[in-house]
Write a protein that holds these residues in place. Structure first.
Motif, PDB file in Angstrom:
ATOM      1  N   TYR B  46      12.040  47.150  12.814  1.00  0.00           N
ATOM      2  CA  TYR B  46      13.192  46.277  13.074  1.00  0.00           C
ATOM      3  C   TYR B  46      14.201  47.165  13.779  1.00  0.00           C
ATOM      4  O   TYR B  46      14.832  48.007  13.129  1.00  0.00           O
ATOM      5  CB  TYR B  46      13.798  45.759  11.765  1.00  0.00           C
ATOM      6  N   LYS B  49      14.432  50.838  12.634  1.00  0.00           N
ATOM      7  CA  LYS B  49      13.895  51.006  11.286  1.00  0.00           C
ATOM      8  C   LYS B  49      12.428  50.596  11.201  1.00  0.00           C
ATOM      9  O   LYS B  49      12.048  49.493  11.559  1.00  0.00           O
ATOM     10  CB  LYS B  49      14.708  50.166  10.304  1.00  0.00           C
ATOM     11  N   ALA B  51       9.498  49.363   9.193  1.00  0.00           N
ATOM     12  CA  ALA B  51       9.305  48.642   7.926  1.00  0.00           C
ATOM     13  C   ALA B  51       7.857  48.713   7.450  1.00  0.00           C
ATOM     14  O   ALA B  51       7.585  48.612   6.249  1.00  0.00           O
ATOM     15  CB  ALA B  51       9.735  47.187   8.078  1.00  0.00           C
ATOM     16  N   PRO B  70       7.585  47.388  -4.744  1.00  0.00           N
ATOM     17  CA  PRO B  70       9.015  47.158  -4.994  1.00  0.00           C
ATOM     18  C   PRO B  70       9.709  46.441  -3.833  1.00  0.00           C
ATOM     19  O   PRO B  70       9.191  46.417  -2.720  1.00  0.00           O
ATOM     20  CB  PRO B  70       9.580  48.569  -5.182  1.00  0.00           C
ATOM     21  N   SER B  71      10.868  45.877  -4.098  1.00  0.00           N
ATOM     22  CA  SER B  71      11.626  45.183  -3.065  1.00  0.00           C
ATOM     23  C   SER B  71      11.863  46.100  -1.874  1.00  0.00           C
ATOM     24  O   SER B  71      12.156  47.277  -2.044  1.00  0.00           O
ATOM     25  CB  SER B  71      12.988  44.744  -3.611  1.00  0.00           C
ATOM     26  N   GLY B  72      11.699  45.537  -0.709  1.00  0.00           N
ATOM     27  CA  GLY B  72      11.978  46.294   0.504  1.00  0.00           C
ATOM     28  C   GLY B  72      10.833  47.172   0.966  1.00  0.00           C
ATOM     29  O   GLY B  72      10.959  47.916   1.935  1.00  0.00           O
ATOM     30  N   CYS B  73       9.668  47.092   0.306  1.00  0.00           N
ATOM     31  CA  CYS B  73       8.555  47.959   0.697  1.00  0.00           C
ATOM     32  C   CYS B  73       7.777  47.383   1.884  1.00  0.00           C
ATOM     33  O   CYS B  73       6.863  48.032   2.386  1.00  0.00           O
ATOM     34  CB  CYS B  73       7.603  48.184  -0.479  1.00  0.00           C
ATOM     35  N   GLY B  74       8.131  46.171   2.306  1.00  0.00           N
ATOM     36  CA  GLY B  74       7.508  45.624   3.508  1.00  0.00           C
ATOM     37  C   GLY B  74       6.503  44.513   3.270  1.00  0.00           C
ATOM     38  O   GLY B  74       5.780  44.129   4.190  1.00  0.00           O
ATOM     39  N   LYS B  75       6.483  43.960   2.058  1.00  0.00           N
ATOM     40  CA  LYS B  75       5.506  42.910   1.745  1.00  0.00           C
ATOM     41  C   LYS B  75       5.681  41.695   2.660  1.00  0.00           C
ATOM     42  O   LYS B  75       4.717  41.210   3.254  1.00  0.00           O
ATOM     43  CB  LYS B  75       5.643  42.468   0.281  1.00  0.00           C
ATOM     44  N   SER B  76       6.924  41.190   2.745  1.00  0.00           N
ATOM     45  CA  SER B  76       7.161  39.995   3.565  1.00  0.00           C
ATOM     46  C   SER B  76       6.908  40.298   5.028  1.00  0.00           C
ATOM     47  O   SER B  76       6.338  39.467   5.750  1.00  0.00           O
ATOM     48  CB  SER B  76       8.598  39.507   3.390  1.00  0.00           C
ATOM     49  N   THR B  77       7.290  41.481   5.460  1.00  0.00           N
ATOM     50  CA  THR B  77       7.072  41.857   6.857  1.00  0.00           C
ATOM     51  C   THR B  77       5.580  41.853   7.166  1.00  0.00           C
ATOM     52  O   THR B  77       5.133  41.301   8.176  1.00  0.00           O
ATOM     53  CB  THR B  77       7.665  43.254   7.121  1.00  0.00           C
ATOM     54  N   ARG B  80       4.272  38.350   7.393  1.00  0.00           N
ATOM     55  CA  ARG B  80       4.686  37.655   8.626  1.00  0.00           C
ATOM     56  C   ARG B  80       3.867  38.105   9.830  1.00  0.00           C
ATOM     57  O   ARG B  80       3.665  37.342  10.757  1.00  0.00           O
ATOM     58  CB  ARG B  80       6.178  37.879   8.875  1.00  0.00           C
ATOM     59  N   VAL B  89      11.932  37.018  14.439  1.00  0.00           N
ATOM     60  CA  VAL B  89      13.059  37.900  14.116  1.00  0.00           C
ATOM     61  C   VAL B  89      13.342  38.766  15.344  1.00  0.00           C
ATOM     62  O   VAL B  89      12.433  39.422  15.850  1.00  0.00           O
ATOM     63  CB  VAL B  89      12.708  38.814  12.912  1.00  0.00           C
TER      64      VAL B  89
HETATM   65  N1  LIG Z   1      15.288  40.882   9.790  1.00  0.00           N
HETATM   66  C1  LIG Z   1      15.375  42.162   9.454  1.00  0.00           C
HETATM   67  N2  LIG Z   1      16.132  43.026  10.143  1.00  0.00           N
HETATM   68  C2  LIG Z   1      16.217  44.315   9.818  1.00  0.00           C
HETATM   69  N3  LIG Z   1      15.580  44.878   8.784  1.00  0.00           N
HETATM   70  C3  LIG Z   1      14.796  44.086   8.029  1.00  0.00           C
HETATM   71  C4  LIG Z   1      14.655  42.685   8.329  1.00  0.00           C
HETATM   72  N4  LIG Z   1      13.815  42.151   7.416  1.00  0.00           N
HETATM   73  C5  LIG Z   1      13.442  43.171   6.582  1.00  0.00           C
HETATM   74  N5  LIG Z   1      14.040  44.316   6.957  1.00  0.00           N
HETATM   75  C6  LIG Z   1      13.872  45.627   6.331  1.00  0.00           C
HETATM   76  O1  LIG Z   1      12.508  45.977   6.347  1.00  0.00           O
HETATM   77  C7  LIG Z   1      12.092  46.518   5.112  1.00  0.00           C
HETATM   78  C8  LIG Z   1      10.998  45.668   4.533  1.00  0.00           C
HETATM   79  O2  LIG Z   1      11.520  44.402   4.200  1.00  0.00           O
HETATM   80  P1  LIG Z   1      10.650  43.232   3.598  1.00  0.00           P
HETATM   81  O3  LIG Z   1       9.409  43.104   4.390  1.00  0.00           O
HETATM   82  O4  LIG Z   1      11.498  42.041   3.456  1.00  0.00           O
HETATM   83  O5  LIG Z   1      10.287  43.827   2.169  1.00  0.00           O
HETATM   84  P2  LIG Z   1       9.785  43.090   0.817  1.00  0.00           P
HETATM   85  O6  LIG Z   1       9.297  41.730   1.192  1.00  0.00           O
HETATM   86  O7  LIG Z   1       8.733  43.987   0.303  1.00  0.00           O
HETATM   87  O8  LIG Z   1      10.955  43.051  -0.096  1.00  0.00           O
HETATM   88  C9  LIG Z   1      13.336  46.571   4.232  1.00  0.00           C
HETATM   89  O9  LIG Z   1      13.883  47.852   4.303  1.00  0.00           O
HETATM   90  C10 LIG Z   1      14.248  45.561   4.859  1.00  0.00           C
HETATM   91  O10 LIG Z   1      15.587  45.929   4.666  1.00  0.00           O
END
Ligand SMILES: Nc1ncnc2c1ncn2[C@@H]1O[C@H](COP(=O)(O)OP(=O)(O)O)[C@@H](O)[C@H]1O
Ligand SMILES: [Mg+2]
Lengths: 228, 272
Positions: B46, B49, B51, B70-77, B80, B89
Motif C-alpha cells: 500500500y 508499506k 502488507a 494477529p490484526s494487521g498481519c495481512g489476512k484481508s489483503t 482480496r 484500493v
Molecule cells: N487501504 C489501506 N491503505 C494502507 N494500508 C493498509 C490498507 N489496508 C490495510 N493496510 C495495512 O496493511 C496491513 C495489513 O492489513 P490487513 O490486510 O487489513 O490485515 P488483517 O486483515 O490481517 O487485519 C496493515 O498494516 C494495514 O494497516
C-alpha cells in the motif's frame, strides 16, 4: 524448549496445578509400590497396611485431575502443546491410579504370605520388582523432563519384564507340584509377579504419553504395526 | 464454467518439484490434491508499506482453508488478492502470481469483473441492503453483473436461497443472506473475511454448518480471529504474521503440533 507464558495468567496457573497434582500422584504411587514390596520382603503387615492406605489419596487425586482437566478443556479450549499436556496429564493419572491398584494388590497378597512360613521363592520376584520399578521411575522422569529419548527407550524394556514373569511363573508352578502344602503361597507369589508385570504395562503407557506430550508423536503399537 | 477470458488461454502447469526447496511447507499435501489457487511469491504494497511479503501457498479445491494471524498481519489483503479486490484500493501494487484453476489471475487479458464473479466475497460486517426484500438482496449481485432475464433471476434466487438454507426462514439472519447473495452469481470460490465476527453463537453455528455444506460445491477461504472456529471449520490452516506466511498445513496438524514456535505461541495465546 521452555514455553513462553500465556497472556492469560489463570491458564498458566491451571496448567501448573494440573501438573503438580500428576506429580504428587506419581510420588504417592511410587511410595505405595515401594511399601508393598517392603511389606513383602520384610514380612511386615504394618507396612502393607500403609501401602493400602495410600490408595485412597491416589484415588482422590485421580478424580481431581479428571475434573481439572475437563475444566481446562472447557474454559481455555487449549490447542497444540497445551492440549497435549492436558490430555497426557489425564491419561497419566489413570495409569498412575492403576499402578497404585497393583501396589494395593501386592500388599494384600503380602499380608496373606506373611501368615505362613517364608518361601525362598520370593527371590524370583525381586528382579521383576527392580525392572518394573525402574521402568516406572523412568517413565515419570520422561514425562517430567519432556525427555523423548528416555520415553522411547522404556517401551522395549517391557519385554524383559514379561520374560522374567514367564520364568518366575514356570518355576512357581513346578514348586506347586513338588510342594502342594504351600500351594496358596506359591499362587500368591505368582500373582504378585503378574501385578508387577502390569506395573510395567502402565509404565509403558506413561512413557508413550510422555513422548506424545513432548513431541506429539504417537509411538503406541509400533511393534505390532511393524510386524504386519 | 465461465472462463476468465473469451479465448481460453493455455493452462499453466506448475511443476510441483519447484516447491521442493521452499523453507516451509506451502502445499496442501505430498499427494496430488486438486488445487483452486496457486499463489506464488505474492507481495503487496500500500504505497510504501509492504502488507504481504513473498507468500507462496496452494489452496485446495472443495476444502476450507482458514487464514489466521494477529490484526494487521495481512489476512484481508491476502484474501482480496484472490479476486483482485485489492485493485479497488488506490496505490496498491502487487508482485508475484496467482493462478486460478491454472490461469493467471493478473494477466492483462483477464477481466477483473469476471474474476470477482467466479470468486465471491462475503465480508465481516453483514451488509444487506436494508430497503430491499430478501429476494432483491440475493439477486442484486446478478443485476449488478448485468443479468436482466426475470425467469433466470427467479430460478437463481430460489437455488441460492436453498443453498444458504434460508428459503423457509425469515430474514433476521443477515449474514446468511449475504452468503446467499454471494452464491447467486454462481461463483466457484467463496472468500469470507471474518464472517462470524459480529454474530451471536447460534448465528455463528449456522454459518459454520453452512460452510461445512458448501465445501462440497465450492472452494472456501475464510479469515477468522477465532482459533476454535478455525479448528472446527477448516481443512487447512495458514498462519500469517507481519505479512509473511509462517506456517501452512492440515488444520489438525497446526492445532495439535505446529512446527513453528510463532504459530504455537499465537494459537496457544502466549507472549511471543
Ligand atoms: N487501504 C489501506 N491503505 C494502507 N494500508 C493498509 C490498507 N489496508 C490495510 N493496510 C495495512 O496493511 C496491513 C495489513 O492489513 P490487513 O490486510 O487489513 O490485515 P488483517 O486483515 O490481517 O487485519 C496493515 O498494516 C494495514 O494497516
Ligand atoms: Mg482483516
Amino acid at each position: 524448549m521452555i514455553a513462553h507464558r500465556h497472556i492469560l495468567g489463570t491458564f498458566d496457573e491451571a496448567l501448573g496445578s494440573l501438573r503438580n497434582n500428576v506429580l504428587m500422584m506419581a510420588g504417592l504411587a511410587e511410595r505405595s509400590l515401594e511399601r508393598a514390596m517392603k511389606g513383602l520382603t520384610e514380612r511386615d503387615d504394618d507396612i502393607c497396611a500403609n501401602a493400602i492406605a495410600d490408595d485412597e489419596e491416589i484415588d482422590q487425586l485421580e478424580i481431581q485431575i479428571d475434573k481439572d482437566g475437563v475444566d481446562i478443556l472447557l474454559r481455555f479450549q487449549p490447542v497444540a502443546s497445551d492440549l497435549r499436556r492436558v490430555v497426557s496429564a489425564m491419561k497419566l493419572s489413570s495409569n498412575l491410579e492403576r499402578i497404585a491398584d497393583q501396589a494395593t494388590n501386592i500388599a494384600r497378597r503380602a499380608r496373606k504370605l506373611n501368615q505362613h512360613p517364608p518361601l525362598p521363592e520370593v527371590e524370583l520376584i525381586l528382579p521383576m520388582n527392580a525392572q518394573a520399578m525402574a521402568m516406572f521411575k523412568d517413565s515419570v522422569d520422561a514425562y517430567v523432563r519432556e525427555d523423548v529419548e528416555l520415553g522411547r527407550a522404556i517401551v522395549p524394556r517391557d519385554a524383559k519384564l514379561d520374560d522374567l514373569n514367564r520364568v518366575a511363573s514356570r518355576r512357581l508352578i513346578e514348586r506347586m507340584a513338588q510342594d502342594p502344602e504351600q500351594l496358596r503361597g506359591y499362587l500368591n507369589l505368582m500373582f504378585i509377579g503378574r501385578h508387577l508385570e502390569r506395573v510395567g504395562d502402565h509404565a509403558t503407557n506413561i512413557a508413550e504419553d510422555a513422548v506424545y506430550a513432548a513431541a506429539a508423536e504417537d509411538i503406541r503399537h509400533q511393534g505390532v504395526a511393524a510386524s504386519t | 464454467m465461465v472462463n476468465l477470458v473469451m479465448a481460453t488461454p493455455e493452462r499453466t502447469v506448475i511443476e510441483r518439484a519447484e516447491r521442493a526447496t521452499e523453507p516451509i511447507s506451502t502445499s496442501t499435501s505430498e499427494s496430488a490434491v486438486p488445487l483452486t489457487f496457486q499463489v506464488k511469491n505474492l507481495s503487496v504494497w500500500y504505497g510504501e508499506k509492504r502488507a504481504i511479503d513473498d507468500v507462496t501457498l496452494d489452496i485446495a479445491s472443495n476444502a476450507v482453508t482458514a487464514i489466521i494471524g494477529p490484526s494487521g498481519c495481512g489476512k484481508s489483503t491476502f484474501l482480496r488478492c484472490l479476486n483482485r479486490m485489492h485493485e479497488l484500493v488506490p496505490k496498491t501494487r502487487v508482485e508475484g502470481t496467482v493462478l486460478l484453476q491454472g490461469e493467471d489471475l493478473y494477466s492483462s487479458t483477464v477481466d477483473p469483473a469476471i474474476v470477482r464473479r467466479r470468486v465471491g466475497m462475503v465480508f465481516q460486517k453483514s451488509n444487506p441492503f436494508p430497503t430491499m426484500s430478501i429476494g432483491e438482496n440475493v439477486i442484486i449481485g446478478l443485476r449488478l453483473n448485468g443479468v436482466r432475464n426475470q425467469k433466470f433471476l427467479n430460478e437463481r434466487l430460489e437455488k441460492s436461497l436453498r443453498m444458504a438454507a434460508l428459503w423457509d426462514e425469515v430474514k433476521d439472519d443477515q449474514q446468511r443472506l449475504c452468503i446467499a447473495r454471494a452464491l447467486a452469481v454462481e461463483p466457484e470460490v467463496l472468500l469470507m473475511d471474518e464472517p462470524c465476527s459480529a454474530l451471536d453463537p447460534i448465528a455463528t453455528a449456522k454459518i459454520e454448518e453452512l460452510i461445512h455444506e458448501l465445501k462440497a460445491e465450492y472452494t472456501i477461504v475464510t479469515v477468522t480471529h477465532n482459533m476454535q472456529q478455525a479448528g472446527r471449520v477448516s481443512d487447512y490452516t495458514a498462519f500469517f504474521y507481519l505479512g509473511r506466511l509462517i506456517e501452512f498445513g492440515p488444520t489438525t496438524k497446526i492445532f495439535t503440533n505446529p512446527s513453528q514456535r510463532q504459530t504455537e505461541d499465537y494459537i496457544t495465546g502466549r507472549f511471543g
